[in-house]
Design a protein around this motif. Sequence first.
Motif, PDB file in Angstrom:
ATOM      1  N   ILE A   1      -3.382  -1.304  13.048  1.00  0.00           N
ATOM      2  CA  ILE A   1      -4.338  -2.489  13.080  1.00  0.00           C
ATOM      3  C   ILE A   1      -4.859  -2.661  11.838  1.00  0.00           C
ATOM      4  N   GLY A   2      -4.842  -3.850  11.243  1.00  0.00           N
ATOM      5  CA  GLY A   2      -5.471  -4.204   9.843  1.00  0.00           C
ATOM      6  C   GLY A   2      -6.773  -5.228   9.988  1.00  0.00           C
ATOM      7  N   ASP A   3      -7.607  -4.760  11.001  1.00  0.00           N
ATOM      8  CA  ASP A   3      -8.645  -5.727  11.162  1.00  0.00           C
ATOM      9  C   ASP A   3     -10.006  -4.731  10.719  1.00  0.00           C
ATOM     10  N   LEU A   4     -10.694  -4.945   9.614  1.00  0.00           N
ATOM     11  CA  LEU A   4     -11.510  -4.388   9.183  1.00  0.00           C
ATOM     12  C   LEU A   4     -12.925  -4.303   9.862  1.00  0.00           C
ATOM     13  N   ALA A   5     -13.308  -5.371  10.315  1.00  0.00           N
ATOM     14  CA  ALA A   5     -14.473  -5.468  11.289  1.00  0.00           C
ATOM     15  C   ALA A   5     -14.222  -4.730  12.328  1.00  0.00           C
ATOM     16  N   PHE A   6     -13.278  -4.792  13.127  1.00  0.00           N
ATOM     17  CA  PHE A   6     -13.162  -4.002  14.396  1.00  0.00           C
ATOM     18  C   PHE A   6     -12.889  -2.608  14.043  1.00  0.00           C
ATOM     19  N   SER A   7     -12.509  -2.237  13.004  1.00  0.00           N
ATOM     20  CA  SER A   7     -12.512  -0.776  12.435  1.00  0.00           C
ATOM     21  C   SER A   7     -14.006  -0.278  12.417  1.00  0.00           C
ATOM     22  N   LYS A   8     -14.697  -0.846  11.716  1.00  0.00           N
ATOM     23  CA  LYS A   8     -15.987  -0.437  11.548  1.00  0.00           C
ATOM     24  C   LYS A   8     -16.814  -0.331  12.824  1.00  0.00           C
ATOM     25  N   CYS A   9     -16.497  -1.381  13.775  1.00  0.00           N
ATOM     26  CA  CYS A   9     -17.177  -1.550  14.848  1.00  0.00           C
ATOM     27  C   CYS A   9     -16.928  -0.174  15.702  1.00  0.00           C
ATOM     28  N   VAL A  10     -15.393   0.130  15.770  1.00  0.00           N
ATOM     29  CA  VAL A  10     -15.195   1.337  16.642  1.00  0.00           C
ATOM     30  C   VAL A  10     -15.598   2.443  15.995  1.00  0.00           C
ATOM     31  N   HIS A  11     -15.597   2.547  14.726  1.00  0.00           N
ATOM     32  CA  HIS A  11     -16.161   3.805  14.133  1.00  0.00           C
ATOM     33  C   HIS A  11     -17.632   3.958  14.272  1.00  0.00           C
ATOM     34  N   LEU A  12     -18.369   2.852  14.297  1.00  0.00           N
ATOM     35  CA  LEU A  12     -19.977   2.729  14.770  1.00  0.00           C
ATOM     36  C   LEU A  12     -19.978   3.390  16.078  1.00  0.00           C
ATOM     37  N   CYS A  13     -19.403   2.767  17.101  1.00  0.00           N
ATOM     38  CA  CYS A  13     -19.548   3.177  18.465  1.00  0.00           C
ATOM     39  C   CYS A  13     -19.298   4.519  18.588  1.00  0.00           C
ATOM     40  N   VAL A  14     -18.162   5.115  18.034  1.00  0.00           N
ATOM     41  CA  VAL A  14     -17.694   6.572  17.933  1.00  0.00           C
ATOM     42  C   VAL A  14     -18.872   7.646  17.547  1.00  0.00           C
TER      43      VAL A  14
END
Length: 167
Positions: A1-14
Amino acid sequence: IGDLAFSKCVHLCVEVIGVEIDLHVWNAFQDMSAKCGQLQIAKTIYHMMPRENVVSWTSMVYAYAREGFLDFSKKVFDQMPIKNVVSWNSMITCIQNGQSMGALDLFCKICASQVVLDEATLVAITLACGHLGLEAIELFENMPIATFGLIKLPLLHCFLLVVITVL
C-alpha cells in the motif's frame, strides 16, 4: 500500500489500542513508509524495531534507492547479514538504470551464491543489459538449469528475445 495518510491512521490506531506490534507489522509499516517516499519515517521505524530480518533490511535498501541515495542503498545491502532473492532483485533493480555495469556485477555475485534466481531477477538483468546494448540471452544460455529454479528455459528464451527486440 502506498497511501501515507492510511498508514499513519493505522499506525495511530495500533498505538492507541495498545496492540503489541510483531515484526510482520513493523515491516509492513516500514515498507509502506518507503513506498510513500517517507525515508525518514522508514528509518525511524527501522530503528524502533526490536529486531530486524531480511524484509526490514530490504525495505531500507528500497527506501534509500527510491529517494536517489544509491550509495546508502548499496551500503545497507552490503551490510545485510542474510540476503534472499528479493533483496538481490531489489538492489539490481535499484541500480539497473544508472549503473548497469553494477547490476551485471551483482548478477554475477548472485549466480555465485546459493540463491536461486526468479523471473524478477531475469527481467531486471535483461533491462540492465538493454541499457548497455548487450544481449542478455548470452548471459543465460550457458548457466546451469538449477540457477533458474522453476523457470522454464524455452519460455524464458522467448521472453528475453522479445524484451531485447523491444529495447
